[in-house]
Write a protein that holds these residues in place. Sequence first.
Motif, mmCIF file in Angstrom:
data_model
loop_
_atom_site.group_PDB
_atom_site.id
_atom_site.type_symbol
_atom_site.label_atom_id
_atom_site.label_comp_id
_atom_site.label_asym_id
_atom_site.label_seq_id
_atom_site.Cartn_x
_atom_site.Cartn_y
_atom_site.Cartn_z
ATOM 1 N N ILE A 137 42.766 40.740 37.691
ATOM 2 C CA ILE A 137 43.341 41.638 36.688
ATOM 3 C C ILE A 137 44.262 40.864 35.755
ATOM 4 O O ILE A 137 44.195 40.996 34.525
ATOM 5 C CB ILE A 137 44.100 42.801 37.358
ATOM 6 C CG1 ILE A 137 43.105 43.753 38.035
ATOM 7 C CG2 ILE A 137 44.963 43.548 36.343
ATOM 8 C CD1 ILE A 137 43.755 44.850 38.854
ATOM 9 N N LYS A 138 45.122 40.044 36.338
ATOM 10 C CA LYS A 138 46.044 39.260 35.516
ATOM 11 C C LYS A 138 45.286 38.270 34.630
ATOM 12 O O LYS A 138 45.596 38.116 33.435
ATOM 13 C CB LYS A 138 47.038 38.512 36.399
ATOM 14 C CG LYS A 138 48.139 37.799 35.601
ATOM 15 C CD LYS A 138 49.217 37.248 36.522
ATOM 16 C CE LYS A 138 50.353 36.608 35.727
ATOM 17 N NZ LYS A 138 51.441 36.103 36.613
ATOM 18 N N LEU A 139 44.284 37.610 35.198
ATOM 19 C CA LEU A 139 43.456 36.672 34.428
ATOM 20 C C LEU A 139 42.784 37.388 33.254
ATOM 21 O O LEU A 139 42.802 36.886 32.125
ATOM 22 C CB LEU A 139 42.401 36.058 35.348
ATOM 23 C CG LEU A 139 41.328 35.191 34.672
ATOM 24 C CD1 LEU A 139 41.943 33.939 34.067
ATOM 25 C CD2 LEU A 139 40.239 34.822 35.680
ATOM 26 N N ILE B 44 45.065 32.479 40.265
ATOM 27 C CA ILE B 44 44.309 32.812 39.055
ATOM 28 C C ILE B 44 43.241 31.755 38.793
ATOM 29 O O ILE B 44 42.103 32.075 38.443
ATOM 30 C CB ILE B 44 45.268 32.945 37.848
ATOM 31 C CG1 ILE B 44 46.202 34.142 38.046
ATOM 32 C CG2 ILE B 44 44.483 33.089 36.542
ATOM 33 C CD1 ILE B 44 47.290 34.266 37.014
ATOM 34 N N ARG B 45 43.598 30.490 38.984
ATOM 35 C CA ARG B 45 42.611 29.405 38.814
ATOM 36 C C ARG B 45 41.483 29.540 39.833
ATOM 37 O O ARG B 45 40.309 29.306 39.518
ATOM 38 C CB ARG B 45 43.292 28.037 38.952
ATOM 39 C CG ARG B 45 44.112 27.625 37.748
ATOM 40 C CD ARG B 45 44.444 26.138 37.807
ATOM 41 N NE ARG B 45 45.244 25.805 38.984
ATOM 42 C CZ ARG B 45 46.577 25.822 38.999
ATOM 43 N NH1 ARG B 45 47.240 26.153 37.901
ATOM 44 N NH2 ARG B 45 47.238 25.498 40.107
ATOM 45 N N ASP B 46 41.839 29.948 41.047
ATOM 46 C CA ASP B 46 40.825 30.082 42.094
ATOM 47 C C ASP B 46 39.790 31.146 41.742
ATOM 48 O O ASP B 46 38.581 30.918 41.888
ATOM 49 C CB ASP B 46 41.494 30.434 43.431
ATOM 50 C CG ASP B 46 42.254 29.255 44.028
ATOM 51 O OD1 ASP B 46 42.010 28.109 43.594
ATOM 52 O OD2 ASP B 46 43.103 29.491 44.920
ATOM 53 N N VAL B 47 40.255 32.306 41.293
ATOM 54 C CA VAL B 47 39.295 33.378 40.967
ATOM 55 C C VAL B 47 38.530 33.054 39.690
ATOM 56 O O VAL B 47 37.370 33.452 39.535
ATOM 57 C CB VAL B 47 39.993 34.753 40.855
ATOM 58 C CG1 VAL B 47 40.551 35.188 42.202
ATOM 59 C CG2 VAL B 47 41.066 34.770 39.783
ATOM 60 N N ALA B 48 39.172 32.312 38.786
ATOM 61 C CA ALA B 48 38.470 31.894 37.565
ATOM 62 C C ALA B 48 37.321 30.952 37.912
ATOM 63 O O ALA B 48 36.222 31.056 37.348
ATOM 64 C CB ALA B 48 39.444 31.219 36.604
ATOM 65 N N LYS B 49 37.572 30.038 38.854
ATOM 66 C CA LYS B 49 36.521 29.113 39.289
ATOM 67 C C LYS B 49 35.440 29.841 40.079
ATOM 68 O O LYS B 49 34.252 29.550 39.945
ATOM 69 C CB LYS B 49 37.129 28.004 40.152
ATOM 70 C CG LYS B 49 37.998 27.017 39.377
ATOM 71 C CD LYS B 49 38.611 25.977 40.318
ATOM 72 C CE LYS B 49 39.505 25.018 39.556
ATOM 73 N NZ LYS B 49 40.159 24.033 40.485
ATOM 74 N N LEU B 50 35.862 30.785 40.912
ATOM 75 C CA LEU B 50 34.914 31.525 41.745
ATOM 76 C C LEU B 50 33.912 32.301 40.891
ATOM 77 O O LEU B 50 32.725 32.383 41.223
ATOM 78 C CB LEU B 50 35.677 32.494 42.666
ATOM 79 C CG LEU B 50 34.846 33.341 43.625
ATOM 80 C CD1 LEU B 50 34.111 32.456 44.636
ATOM 81 C CD2 LEU B 50 35.739 34.350 44.341
ATOM 82 N N HIS B 51 34.408 32.852 39.797
ATOM 83 C CA HIS B 51 33.550 33.672 38.923
ATOM 84 C C HIS B 51 33.283 32.966 37.590
ATOM 85 O O HIS B 51 33.132 33.622 36.559
ATOM 86 C CB HIS B 51 34.211 35.034 38.683
ATOM 87 C CG HIS B 51 34.363 35.861 39.924
ATOM 88 N ND1 HIS B 51 33.331 36.590 40.473
ATOM 89 C CD2 HIS B 51 35.433 36.046 40.748
ATOM 90 C CE1 HIS B 51 33.749 37.212 41.562
ATOM 91 N NE2 HIS B 51 35.020 36.899 41.761
ATOM 92 N N TRP B 52 33.194 31.668 37.629
ATOM 93 C CA TRP B 52 33.037 30.896 36.394
ATOM 94 C C TRP B 52 31.767 31.260 35.618
ATOM 95 O O TRP B 52 31.725 31.141 34.389
ATOM 96 C CB TRP B 52 33.017 29.402 36.714
ATOM 97 C CG TRP B 52 31.813 28.951 37.509
ATOM 98 C CD1 TRP B 52 31.681 28.956 38.858
ATOM 99 C CD2 TRP B 52 30.582 28.439 36.996
ATOM 100 N NE1 TRP B 52 30.444 28.489 39.232
ATOM 101 C CE2 TRP B 52 29.748 28.161 38.109
ATOM 102 C CE3 TRP B 52 30.101 28.182 35.711
ATOM 103 C CZ2 TRP B 52 28.463 27.647 37.965
ATOM 104 C CZ3 TRP B 52 28.816 27.665 35.571
ATOM 105 C CH2 TRP B 52 28.012 27.403 36.687
#
Length: 421
Positions: free
Chosen positions: A86-88, A209-217
């Motif tokens: 959500i924050k991302l 935030i970086r982790d979820v961004a990478k997970l759903h890249w």
Amino acid sequence: MRIRFFGSISKNGFLRSILVLMTGSVLAAAIRALATPVLTRLYSQEAMGAYSYLISISSIFMGIVNFRYDISIVTDSEEKHVFPLIKLSLLIGLAVTIISSLVFTGIFIYNGKPFYWPILFFFNLLAYSIVNVLTAYNNRNKEYRVISSVGVFRRGTQYGLAILLGLIFPYSICLLIPYVFGEFMGISRQLKPLKPHLQTVREAKPSKIRDVAKLHWKQAFFSLPALLANSLSYSLITIFIGQLFGMSTVGLYSISLTLLGIPLGLIGGNVAKVFMQKASSEFANSGSYSHAFKRTFFLLFSVAVPMLIVLLFFAEPLCSFILGKEWAVAGTFIKILAPMFAVRFITSALSPAFTIVKKQQLDLILQLLFLASNLISFFVSKVYGFDANGFLKMISILFTVSYSLYLFFIYYYSRKNFKTA
């Protein structure tokens, strides 16, 4: 029999979810249906065209302003990922809104557009970036009543204000301001279920935030360009019509889109939300979404065929009678575009399947077909001097073929089991 029917719906989560969403959509569609004949008698075709022109440009960014990470809020199976997502999504939405607004401010000034266009463009995009995230969170938590009621509130505000202002000052600005203002309506209602977790959202660490961004890249690298290509395909039709035939024809085309969009918004959009939630859950449990696909496809098909028949035979006289004789050409446009919209009606609701099975690369390739179809239609029409009907016939044929291919691949992947593959 009646009690048994409603009892079966209450026990069927799939149908109940669609029914709740459709209730709001029916009311929103009724507002649009009642308001449109009034608007066509208050505003000129040129005013409607200018309004549609700017909204079409804004709509290019509607689904991508959050880089599609808002979709992952619904599909991610891990609850701990939701608040960082959500924050991302919100941070990306704000950044895209600011950068896009600066770019288009320069474009609008260069092309001599009214001074208020950049301002309205900014706030419209900002509303999209917030609403996308809140709708995704509501969808994840099956808060369909919230989504439904807010949709009605927004449409009522937009059309009600447009009519009131049109009685005083029937120019395009009086269509644009209510539209943008209305997009912000209901945000507090959608935010209410998230309020207890706002502190958690704010405190989401950059590392998470970086982790979820990478997970759903893949959302940003494949799903985003795919939807951008799709958005461009439809928005460019409006822009190209303006370039080839003028704002009056844009106004006629925009009305045809409004009427054709009613079943998409009434049924297709709501079914898509439920399909995404149900198919994601089925896929997480079994590695397939075949059951959700079959139920959704047959439901959509049973609506699309009668809708197509009605449009082919009655679009022209209905437009002339309801909107006024000067808008009869809109009925001709509807008749031309009806086959394409019937296939789109089915395909669009099922399109989240590519995200669910993580085939965003293929989604991107298929979406580029729509963009190519648009560009081919424009250049052929320009070179050979086609009229608006000829241009739209090319669009309808090429888009129908592209949507049929798109639907085939959704069906193909529904037959696979990804846990055993």
